[in-house]
Each structure stands twice: as structure tokens, then as C-alpha cells.
Design a protein around this motif. Structure first.
Motif, short mmCIF file in Angstrom:
data_model
loop_
_atom_site.label_atom_id
_atom_site.label_comp_id
_atom_site.label_asym_id
_atom_site.label_seq_id
_atom_site.Cartn_x
_atom_site.Cartn_y
_atom_site.Cartn_z
N MET B 1 0.83 -1.20 0.00
CA MET B 1 0.00 0.00 0.00
C MET B 1 0.86 1.25 0.00
SD MET B 1 -3.06 -0.02 -0.43
CE MET B 1 -3.95 1.42 -0.98
N LYS B 2 1.93 1.20 0.79
CA LYS B 2 2.82 2.35 0.89
C LYS B 2 3.39 2.72 -0.48
CE LYS B 2 5.49 3.11 5.15
NZ LYS B 2 6.44 2.24 5.87
N THR B 3 3.87 1.70 -1.20
CA THR B 3 4.47 1.99 -2.50
C THR B 3 3.42 2.55 -3.44
OG1 THR B 3 4.20 -0.36 -2.87
CG2 THR B 3 6.43 0.42 -2.57
N LYS B 4 2.20 2.12 -3.27
CA LYS B 4 1.13 2.60 -4.14
C LYS B 4 0.93 4.10 -3.95
CE LYS B 4 -2.54 -0.19 -5.98
NZ LYS B 4 -3.53 -1.20 -5.67
N ILE B 5 0.89 4.49 -2.67
CA ILE B 5 0.72 5.92 -2.37
C ILE B 5 1.93 6.69 -2.88
CG2 ILE B 5 0.55 7.62 -0.50
CD1 ILE B 5 -0.95 5.42 1.09
N ARG B 6 3.12 6.12 -2.62
CA ARG B 6 4.34 6.78 -3.07
C ARG B 6 4.29 6.99 -4.60
NH1 ARG B 6 9.12 2.94 -3.65
NH2 ARG B 6 8.22 2.82 -5.73
N ASN B 7 3.94 5.93 -5.32
CA ASN B 7 3.89 6.03 -6.77
C ASN B 7 2.83 7.01 -7.23
OD1 ASN B 7 5.93 4.21 -7.02
ND2 ASN B 7 4.58 2.46 -7.32
N GLY B 8 1.72 7.03 -6.52
CA GLY B 8 0.65 7.98 -6.86
C GLY B 8 1.16 9.41 -6.75
N ILE B 9 1.86 9.68 -5.65
CA ILE B 9 2.40 11.03 -5.44
C ILE B 9 3.41 11.36 -6.53
CG2 ILE B 9 3.81 12.43 -3.89
CD1 ILE B 9 2.48 10.89 -1.56
N LEU B 10 4.29 10.39 -6.81
CA LEU B 10 5.31 10.64 -7.83
C LEU B 10 4.69 10.87 -9.21
CD1 LEU B 10 8.02 8.08 -6.69
CD2 LEU B 10 8.22 10.57 -6.71
N ASN B 11 3.62 10.10 -9.51
CA ASN B 11 2.93 10.30 -10.78
C ASN B 11 2.35 11.70 -10.87
OD1 ASN B 11 3.48 7.76 -11.69
ND2 ASN B 11 1.49 6.90 -11.15
N LEU B 12 1.71 12.13 -9.77
CA LEU B 12 1.11 13.46 -9.75
C LEU B 12 2.19 14.53 -9.91
CD1 LEU B 12 -1.74 13.38 -7.10
CD2 LEU B 12 -1.90 13.74 -9.57
N LEU B 13 3.32 14.32 -9.21
CA LEU B 13 4.42 15.28 -9.30
C LEU B 13 4.92 15.41 -10.73
CD1 LEU B 13 6.65 14.74 -6.13
CD2 LEU B 13 5.40 16.80 -6.85
N SER B 14 5.14 14.26 -11.39
CA SER B 14 5.67 14.35 -12.76
C SER B 14 4.63 14.96 -13.70
CB SER B 14 6.17 13.00 -13.26
OG SER B 14 5.43 11.96 -12.71
N LEU B 15 3.36 14.67 -13.40
CA LEU B 15 2.31 15.31 -14.19
C LEU B 15 2.38 16.82 -14.00
CD1 LEU B 15 -0.04 14.54 -16.04
CD2 LEU B 15 -1.54 14.68 -14.06
N GLY B 16 2.61 17.24 -12.73
CA GLY B 16 2.74 18.66 -12.43
C GLY B 16 3.90 19.29 -13.19
N VAL B 17 5.03 18.59 -13.20
CA VAL B 17 6.20 19.10 -13.92
C VAL B 17 5.88 19.25 -15.40
CG1 VAL B 17 8.56 18.53 -14.64
CG2 VAL B 17 7.85 18.16 -12.27
N LEU B 18 5.20 18.25 -15.95
CA LEU B 18 4.83 18.29 -17.36
C LEU B 18 3.92 19.49 -17.64
CD1 LEU B 18 4.86 16.85 -20.17
CD2 LEU B 18 2.73 15.77 -19.47
N VAL B 19 2.91 19.65 -16.79
CA VAL B 19 1.97 20.75 -16.99
C VAL B 19 2.70 22.09 -16.90
CG1 VAL B 19 0.03 21.99 -15.93
CG2 VAL B 19 -0.09 19.51 -16.25
N TYR B 20 3.59 22.20 -15.93
CA TYR B 20 4.35 23.44 -15.79
C TYR B 20 5.17 23.69 -17.06
CZ TYR B 20 7.76 26.87 -14.36
OH TYR B 20 8.54 28.00 -14.32
N PHE B 21 5.80 22.65 -17.55
CA PHE B 21 6.62 22.79 -18.76
C PHE B 21 5.77 23.24 -19.95
CE2 PHE B 21 8.32 20.91 -22.67
CZ PHE B 21 9.54 21.56 -22.71
N LEU B 22 4.62 22.61 -20.10
CA LEU B 22 3.74 22.97 -21.22
C LEU B 22 3.27 24.42 -21.12
CD1 LEU B 22 1.55 19.74 -21.59
CD2 LEU B 22 3.65 20.36 -22.79
N TRP B 23 3.14 24.88 -19.89
CA TRP B 23 2.70 26.25 -19.67
C TRP B 23 3.85 27.23 -19.91
CZ3 TRP B 23 4.53 29.45 -15.65
CH2 TRP B 23 3.85 30.67 -15.51
N TRP B 24 5.06 26.79 -19.54
CA TRP B 24 6.24 27.65 -19.63
C TRP B 24 6.75 27.74 -21.08
CZ3 TRP B 24 11.12 26.00 -21.24
CH2 TRP B 24 12.17 26.89 -21.03
N ALA B 25 6.71 26.59 -21.77
CA ALA B 25 7.39 26.48 -23.05
C ALA B 25 6.96 27.52 -24.11
CB ALA B 25 7.24 25.08 -23.60
N PRO B 26 5.65 27.73 -24.36
CA PRO B 26 5.26 28.59 -25.47
C PRO B 26 5.86 30.00 -25.40
CG PRO B 26 3.38 27.40 -24.66
CD PRO B 26 4.49 27.13 -23.70
#
Ligand SMILES: Nc1ncnc2c1ncn2[C@@H]1O[C@H](COP(=O)(O)OP(=O)(O)OP(=O)(O)O)[C@@H](O)[C@H]1O
Ligand SMILES: [Mg+2]
Lengths: 280, 354
Positions: B1-26
Motif C-alpha cells: 500500500m505504501k508503495t502505491k501511495i508513493r507512486n501515486g504522489i510521484l505520478n502526480l508530481l511528474s504530471l505537475g512538472v509536465l503541466v508546468y513545462f507545457l505552460w512555460w514552453a510557449p
């Protein structure tokens, strides 16, 4: 039609009637009739190239017989494609083990369960919309692990199937066949490559499987001695023809059978190479 | 369960990074770089769809350029305005029924995928029955037929002049949004038991049939889904470049996608994404070999098509020396960064936006 001795009252679950299969000029199986009683363990034996595997291929829909019919529980199997035969409740193993070698042990068994899976593939894409499909996937995983435990493979569930030792691969192939929830199991030389003691152990285990899973089992065996201990009834093929059938005792002493086995002095190879490679 | 939560957080974080990049890039990158970043997403979508067909289900298809062409044309014809159409068709007048056909971009994207799927289904039915190597030849021919039809059906396609002035609907949000949807689709599909079944059909058809799997239907299904991806990818590309013509969809286009899949690893979702990043940037970078260069007193004229030669050589080298590509059939997992995860808790979550 003869019935296996002492089993006259039992239902015939698989009925092979006058089946002939020719490969060009070669009569691989000639006018074969067999009645397999429900719940029995029976054997199909014969020397190399006798046509045993071909009989399995006819039953499981890989070959269409030139003549004759195969009935399973009163319904015709002849002409059904292999996956429909499996749906009808027959499952098999192969002489040369055919596992999904890139997949794990657990995945192999889960693939076997797929034929009974009700959830559709696209339902698993939307787990929140179709919780039942997700639940079923979990059940399949759990059920497959249970089945593996039953066959003593639980430890290796996450191992890639090709990494298993030979004996375990044979057992995995049986586990995978059982995952399709068959009523009838066809085993093509399950004890091949094992020493006599291992073979006897395996066949005793097969008897236990029959009781645990309510199966009828027809097995091919090369070595006559091995098959005597476990089979209740035996058919003997030689060059595509049925030369004897009966209880182990009558087969053991049948002069024609002895001649078929001892008469051939040189071991026969894999036979002529056909246009399409035989399914073994 | 712990790893699941950890991975969930990491997935959200990388999604955040991606969204930030897409917003920054143009606002911070020039148009050329933005185009390459867009192309990476589109090639990843196309690579994933080809990987589903070839890598996961084992059908060697060389028709992806054809399905892209169908998608690109269907989408473009649906979003061009009647005025644009009237002025563009010079040689032959446009077919009257087509003139007033108009849909929003998203609808055209879906219809592009459906059109490619439908034609994929038409070709799959006869060819997949034959099995094996016929598919490669048949799909190759099919893609060429599509191209020739586009050249000749002038009232529908404006022939070799192509279509111009397609609204640039494909921005970073659109391309990466689509990629994310495709990624989620593929991850869920391949992790389900049906994913196992696809691999089973690829690995041993006879055993798969014995397990009660209708291998023919399964193949058709995987092929048709893959074609959908091809159509959508083609449509996105048309709306990125804003001009399409039949020359865009030659066999070289299929080769680049094949390269994406093979470099990344046949059968690996992660691999196709990595493959797309590498191949897309490399293809752009290799453009210099097609430009004339002057080294000292030597003047080397540009050789058109040279980068595809280099590319084909690379493909051969990879197939000889590292057939499994970068990822093999493995997938990205956060566990890579956490060498000793909790025992017995095998995580299977894959990163998004990687
Ligand atoms: N697809 C095929 N095409 C041509 N001939 C075939 C084909 N399949 C089997 N045969 C031939 O039919 C005969 C019977 O083969 P089969 O494999 O059924 O024998 P078997 O009893 O299983 O032998 P073994 O003990 O060696 O497994 C052989 O002569 C074989 O070469
Ligand atoms: Mg055999």
C-alpha cells in the motif's frame, strides 16, 4: 460399440466414431473409434509415429478428419475451431511444451482463465465505471495463484515461464490447461523426459487432479509400463490403426501389442516432413 | 500500500512538472523547438499505436503512413471552411457534398481515428486470415494505394497540391493531452488480462487457440485499435504543420515510426515514448546532412533523402546488435529509484509524462 470393461453403466463423455485422417497418401489415423467414459483416466499408447498426437489434434480441432466424427457430451466437435473446442470444455497439453515463454508463470495461468472471463476488454480501461470487471480481474489473479499453489508452483508465480526447470514447465502447462476450467483433459506425453520414478509420481499426481477437479483424462504415453499403473482403459495405435483396446492387464498380454512394440527394431524418426509442420 | 501511495504522489508530481513545462514552453521557446516538442508527442502516439500492432500483438504492419494519411485528410476536410475549400481546389472543383461539411476539431479527430480504423478493418479481414508475413506486404501496398488515391481523387483531396491553411489546432496542450490519454489507455490495456492475451497471441498462436482465444478476432481488434491511433496521429500532425500533401505519407514516414518502436523496444510502452524522443530529435538534427556544407575549400552539395539513408542504416545496425531496443519489453517503474522496496509489494504503477 464396445464399452470399457466394468464401466458399462458410466456415461460416455467423448465419442470418436470412424475417424480417418489422411495426409496426402499417408493414413495417419484410420477408422478409429473410441468411447471415453466420464470421470475415467484412459490412455492412448503406441510406438513412434503411430498417430497418437494426430488423434489429439483431431479432437481439439487443429485437424479436420477426412472422415468420421467426434462428439463431446452429446454435441459434435467435428469442424469446430480449436478455441471453440476449449470453450466446450476440453483442454490439452503439448508433447513439446508450448508455454507463453515471455510471460510469467502467473500470466500463463491467467491467459488460460481468459476464456471464462465475462468482463470485456474495454471495461478494464474504465475501472471506476465498471467496478465488476476490475473485481473479476482481481479474482482471476487470486484464482490463478490458488491454482499454482495446487500444482506446487506458487513460489515461482512471478518467474518468467521459460526459466522454470523442465518438470515445472510440464506442471505449469497442466495448470494453464486447468485454468480454462475443462471437463476433459488431454495430456500428450506428460511424463516425457522423466525417469520412471518421476513418471509414476506424476501420474499419481494426475490421478489426484482428476479427483480434485472432476475431470476425465485421456493421456498419451510412449512407455507402456508407465501407463499401466494409472490408466483404467487403454487404446493401442500402430501406424494409424487401432490394434487393441482394453484394461491394462489384457493390453499387457496382447500378442499384437507386444509385436508392435518389439517388432520395430529401428526407432522411427519424426516421420516424413509434411507441407505444414505437425502440431505436437 | 505504501508503495502505491508513493507512486501515486510521484505520478502526480511528474504530471505537475509536465503541466508546468507545457505552460512555460510557449513563451520561452522558439517556434522551431515547439514544433519538435509537439512532434515528439505525436510520434509517441503513432509509435504506441504501431507498437500495439507490431510489438504487443506481433503483426508486422507497414501501413501506418497510410492510416496517418487517412486521418490527416479526414480531419483537414472536416475543419476547413467552405471558403477555404473553394479557393484551394484549382484543378477540379471540390465535390459539392464535401464543401459544406464542417465539424469542430475534436470531432474531426475522433472521425479521423474512426475512418482509419474502418479502412484498417477492411484490410485486416482478408489479410489477417492469411496470417504471418503477408500482412507486411499487404499493408505496404495498402498505404501506397491510399497515397495514389489521394493524388488522383482530386475532387475530394485536391490531388498532389495538397491542403493548405489548416487551422493550427495542435498546440502543446492538445498533443500532450492526447498522448496522456493514449498512454493511460495503453497502460490499462496491457496491464489487464487482455494485455496478456495479446502477448499470448504474439508468442504462440497454437497455444493461444488451445486456451480458447479466438486469435483471429483478437488480432483484428488490436489492429483496428492501432489504426485508430494512426489516424489520430496523422490528424494531429496535419493540424500542427497546417499543410498536408500526399508526399508526407510515403513509406519513409512508416520507417521513422518503425524506428521509434524498434529503438524503444518492441512491446514496451515506455520504450515507444523514449524512442519518439530520440528519433524525433535525431531526425531534425540529421537535417544538416541534407543541406549543402562547405568545409574549407570543399563544397558538398546537399543530398535530399540522405537522412533517411542514415536512418535506415541505423535501423539495420540496431536490428543486428540490439534487437530488443532500449527497453526490451520492460516498462518504467518508480521502483528503479528505490532499490529496496517493501518486500512482497510489487509495484506495477508506471510513470506518466515520462
Ligand atoms: N501435419 C502433418 N502433415 C503430414 N504428416 C503428418 C502431419 N502430422 C503428423 N503427420 C504424420 O502422421 C504420422 C503420425 O504422427 P503423430 O505425431 O500423430 O504420431 P505420434 O503417435 O504422436 O508419435 P510420437 O510418439 O513420435 O509423438 C507420422 O507419420 C507423422 O509424420
Ligand atoms: Mg506424438
Amino acid at each position: 460399440m464396445k464399452n470399457p470393461e466394468g464401466k458399462a453403466a458410466q456415461n460416455i463423455v467423448l465419442k470418436i466414431k470412424d475417424v480417418t485422417l489422411r495426409f496426402g497418401g499417408l493414413v495417419a489415423v484410420g477408422d478409429l473409434s473410441m468411447n471415453v467414459p466420464e470421470g475415467s483416466i484412459t490412455g492412448l499408447i503406441g510406438p513412434n509415429g503411430a498417430g497418437k498426437t494426430t488423434v489429439f489434434n483431431v479432437i481439439t480441432g487443429f485437424y479436420k478428419p477426412t472422415k468420421g466424427s467426434v462428439d463431446f457430451m452429446g454435441k459434435p466437435l467435428t469442424g469446430l475451431p480449436p478455441h471453440k473446442v476449449c470453450e466446450a470444455g476440453l483442454s490439452r497439453t503439448f508433447q513439446n511444451i508450448r508455454l507463453f515463454h515471455n510471460e510469467t508463470v502467473l500470466e500463463n495461468v491467467m491467459i488460460g482463465s481468459y476464456v471464462r472471463q465475462k468482463g470485456r476488454w474495454w471495461q478494464n480501461l474504465l475501472p471506476f465505471v465498471f467496478p465488476a470487471a476490475l473485481r473479476e480481474e482481481r479474482e482471476i489473479r487470486a484464482g490463478s495463484l490458488e491454482l499454482l499453489a495446487h500444482l506446487g508452483l506458487a513460489e515461482q508465480a512471478d518467474a518468467v515461464s521459460s526459466s522454470l526447470p523442465y518438470g515445472a514447465q510440464r506442471r505449469l502447462e497442466i495448470a494453464r490447461a486447468l485454468a480454462t476450467r475443462p471437463k476433459f483433459l488431454l495430456l500428450d506425453e506428460p511424463a516425457a523426459g522423466m525417469n520412471p520414478q518421476e513418471s509414476v509420481e506424476l501420474l499419481n499426481f494426475i490421478r489426484k487432479l482428476r479427483d480434485d477437479f472432476d475431470l476425465t483424462i485421456l493421456l498419451i504415453e510412449h512407455d507402456m509400463k508407465v501407463v499401466m499403473g494409472v490408466c483404467e482403459y487403454i487404446w493401442v495405435l500402430d501406424r494409424g490403426l487401432l490394434i487393441a483396446e482394453g484394461s491394462p492387464e489384457t493390453i499387457r498380454t496382447n500378442p499384437q501389442v507386444i509385436e508392435a512394440y518389439l517388432g520395430k527394431d529401428a526407432p522411427v524418426g519424426d516421420g516424413p516432413v509434411g507441407a505444414s509442420p505437425p502440431v505436437q | 500500500m505504501k508503495t502505491k501511495i508513493r507512486n501515486g504522489i510521484l505520478n502526480l508530481l511528474s504530471l505537475g512538472v509536465l503541466v508546468y513545462f507545457l505552460w512555460w514552453a510557449p513563451g520561452n521557446l522558439d517556434g522551431y523547438k515547439l514544433r519538435i516538442i509537439n512532434l515528439i508527442a505525436i510520434n509517441a502516439i503513432l509509435g504506441l499505436s504501431l507498437n500495439l500492432i507490431y510489438g504487443m500483438t506481433g503483426m508486422f504492419s507497414l501501413g501506418h503512413a497510410g492510416f496517418m494519411a487517412i486521418g490527416a485528410y479526414v480531419s483537414a476536410l472536416l475543419i476547413l471552411t467552405p471558403e477555404q475549400k473553394v479557393t484551394m481546389w484549382i484543378l477540379d472543383p471540390i465535390a459539392p457534398w464535401l464543401l459544406n461539411f464542417h465539424t469542430p476539431f475534436i470531432v474531426s479527430l475522433v472521425l479521423a481515428g474512426l475512418a482509419a480504423s474502418f479502412l484498417g478493418w477492411l484490410i485486416a479481414l482478408p489479410v489477417l486470415r492469411l496470417g504471418g508475413d503477408y500482412l507486411g506486404i499487404a499493408t505496404l501496398g495498402f498505404a501506397e494505394i491510399i497515397r495514389i488515391l489521394i493524388v488522383n481523387l482530386t475532387p475530394l483531396t485536391n490531388g498532389s497540391l495538397g491542403l493548405k491553411g489548416i487551422p493550427a489546432h495542435t498546440d502543446l496542450w492538445m498533443s500532450y493531452g492526447c498522448l496522456l490519454v493514449v498512454l493511460l489507455f495503453m497502460i490499462r490495456l496491457m496491464k489487464s488480462n487482455f494485455g496478456n492475451v495479446l502477448r499470448a497471441v504474439r508468442d504462440d498462436e497454437i497455444a493461444a487457440k488451445t486456451m480458447g482465444i479466438d486469435t483471429f478476432q483478437t488480432r483484428v481488434l488490436a489492429f483496428v485499435i492501432g489504426c485508430f491511433g494512426g489516424g489520430v496521429g496523422g490528424a494531429l500532425m496535419g493540424n500542427l504543420i497546417t499543410t498536408i500533401d500526399p508526399k508526407m505519407f510515403m513509406i519513409t514516414q512508416t520507417y521513422s515510426l518503425l524506428m521509434v518502436v524498434v529503438v524503444g523496444g518492441l512491446g514496451s510502452i515506455t520504450g515507444s515514448v523514449i524512442g519518439s524522443i530520440l528519433v524525433t530529435t535525431l531526425l531534425e538534427w540529421l537535417r544538416f546532412v541534407e543541406n549543402p556544407v562547405t568545409i574549407g575549400s570543399f563544397h558538398i552539395p546537399g543530398i535530399p533523402g540522405m537522412r533517411m539513408v542514415i536512418f535506415s542504416v541505423l535501423l539495420i545496425v540496431i536490428i543486428i546488435f540490439r534487437r530488443e531496443g532500449i527497453m526490451g519489453t520492460r516498462e518504467f517503474s518508480w521502483d528503479w529509484f528505490f532499490p529496496t522496496g517493501a518486500p512482497g509489494e510489487k509495484s506495477e504503477t508506471k510513470g506518466v509524462g515520462q
